[in-house]
Design an enzyme around this catalytic site. Structure first.
Site, PDB file in Angstrom:
ATOM      1  N   ARG A 176     -87.476  -4.675 -45.940  1.00  0.00           N
ATOM      2  CA  ARG A 176     -88.529  -4.720 -44.939  1.00  0.00           C
ATOM      3  C   ARG A 176     -89.782  -4.039 -45.482  1.00  0.00           C
ATOM      4  NH1 ARG A 176     -83.740  -3.166 -42.238  1.00  0.00           N
ATOM      5  NH2 ARG A 176     -83.059  -4.631 -40.612  1.00  0.00           N
ATOM      6  N   LYS A 209     -84.029   0.792 -40.257  1.00  0.00           N
ATOM      7  CA  LYS A 209     -83.919   0.277 -38.891  1.00  0.00           C
ATOM      8  C   LYS A 209     -82.491   0.337 -38.371  1.00  0.00           C
ATOM      9  CE  LYS A 209     -85.145  -3.765 -36.084  1.00  0.00           C
ATOM     10  NZ  LYS A 209     -85.729  -5.135 -36.107  1.00  0.00           N
ATOM     11  N   HIS A 243     -92.750  -9.854 -43.554  1.00  0.00           N
ATOM     12  CA  HIS A 243     -91.416 -10.148 -43.024  1.00  0.00           C
ATOM     13  C   HIS A 243     -90.980 -11.567 -43.377  1.00  0.00           C
ATOM     14  CE1 HIS A 243     -88.280  -8.211 -40.691  1.00  0.00           C
ATOM     15  NE2 HIS A 243     -88.013  -9.375 -40.129  1.00  0.00           N
ATOM     16  N   ARG A 281     -88.898 -11.506 -46.364  1.00  0.00           N
ATOM     17  CA  ARG A 281     -87.518 -11.121 -46.042  1.00  0.00           C
ATOM     18  C   ARG A 281     -86.745 -12.340 -45.540  1.00  0.00           C
ATOM     19  NH1 ARG A 281     -84.072  -6.871 -44.471  1.00  0.00           N
ATOM     20  NH2 ARG A 281     -83.095  -7.087 -42.431  1.00  0.00           N
ATOM     21  N   HIS A 296     -78.189  -5.966 -41.452  1.00  0.00           N
ATOM     22  CA  HIS A 296     -78.044  -6.297 -40.035  1.00  0.00           C
ATOM     23  C   HIS A 296     -76.783  -5.631 -39.490  1.00  0.00           C
ATOM     24  CE1 HIS A 296     -80.494 -10.282 -40.547  1.00  0.00           C
ATOM     25  NE2 HIS A 296     -81.267  -9.228 -40.331  1.00  0.00           N
ATOM     26  N   TYR A 349     -79.616 -18.012 -39.755  1.00  0.00           N
ATOM     27  CA  TYR A 349     -79.892 -18.721 -40.999  1.00  0.00           C
ATOM     28  C   TYR A 349     -78.833 -19.777 -41.314  1.00  0.00           C
ATOM     29  CZ  TYR A 349     -82.921 -14.665 -41.731  1.00  0.00           C
ATOM     30  OH  TYR A 349     -83.874 -13.680 -41.586  1.00  0.00           O
TER      31      TYR A 349
END
Length: 249
Positions: free
Chosen positions: A92, A126, A187, A190, A213, A222
């Site tokens: 990120r 994150k 982003h 990414r 994630h 995806y």
């Protein structure tokens, strides 16, 4: 109570907030209620009714567009390496800004993402925990040539200061313009990283780990980029059956 939560949710929607924003608020509320239970202020945490939202759309560059972007970025070598790293690691923007040399192992060819920058504050990534990202030969070689003595940050200003978000925005736009591509944000690089892995049939669990994630359902967006994976998977059974028959004969 559940009734209180439903009333709050309805009032937020009536105020014109999006479903995604209300769900974000409910996430914070649920965390507060969980802490209240830990502190024995609540007997139990009431059920949270999440609002259904549409799958978020995302943009990414295909393989040809990515090559064009990297070629155009070579006009500014100091930014070419940042763009290349973003495309080959999926970090990120905040993780790129806060990346330190101590978190990069060019011998083992990996990055340990331990921190991220938000505005001028540096904290945890994150997901709330660190993750390892393996490095390919291309980005490893580029990082070796990028070694500098300006400070602990891998990507920084000439005086070692961390790049601001605004300072990182324009070099990417310039590279897009030179390549004749649409203007994107960091982003999107990414998303490009994840999309390319998926289109190369990398298992979604591996993609999830590389992206950091916490929920594989986020990575699943995806999955539509690999329409032939299921067909190829069942074809493997035919191959297996043929090989088994041949060995038996």
């Amino acid at each position: 109570t559940v009734r209180d939560i439903h009333g709050f949710r309805a009032r937020q929607l009536e105020a014109g907030l999006s479903r995604k924003t209300v769900n974000n608020q409910l996430t914070v509320l649920r965390r507060c209620l969980m802490i209240a239970k830990e502190w024995d202020l609540l007997a139990h945490v009431p059920e949270i009714g999440w609002l259904k939202t549409a799958e978020p759309e995302f943009d990414f560059f295909d393989f040809v567009e990515t090559d064009r972007l990297l070629a155009a970025a070579q006009r500014e070598p100091q930014w070419h390496i940042v763009i290349l790293t973003a495309l080959r690691t999926g970090l990120r923007l905040g993780e790129l800004r806060a990346l330190r040399w101590q978190d990069v192992d060019l011998v083992a060819r990996k990055i340990v993402v331990r921190q991220s920058a938000a505005k001028n504050d540096v904290g945890s990534p994150k997901s709330g925990h660190s993750r390892e990202v393996d490095l390919g030969t291309e980005v490893t070689a580029a990082l070796k040539t990028h070694r500098h003595l300006r400070g602990e940050l891998v990507f920084c200003e000439a005086d070692g200061r961390m790049h601001t978000e605004n300072e990182m925005k324009h070099p990417l736009w310039r590279a897009c313009k030179r390549a004749g591509l649409r203007e994107i944000g960091w982003h999107t690089l990414r998303h490009t990283f994840a999309s390319h892995l998926t289109m190369r049939c990398v298992p979604l669990k591996a993609v999830q780990e590389l992206l950091g994630h916490s929920d594989i359902r986020v990575t699943m967006r995806y999955s539509h980029l690999t329409p032939n994976v299921r067909r190829d998977a069942v074809e493997l059974l035919n191959t297996s059956s043929a090989n088994s028959t041949a060995k038996a004969v």
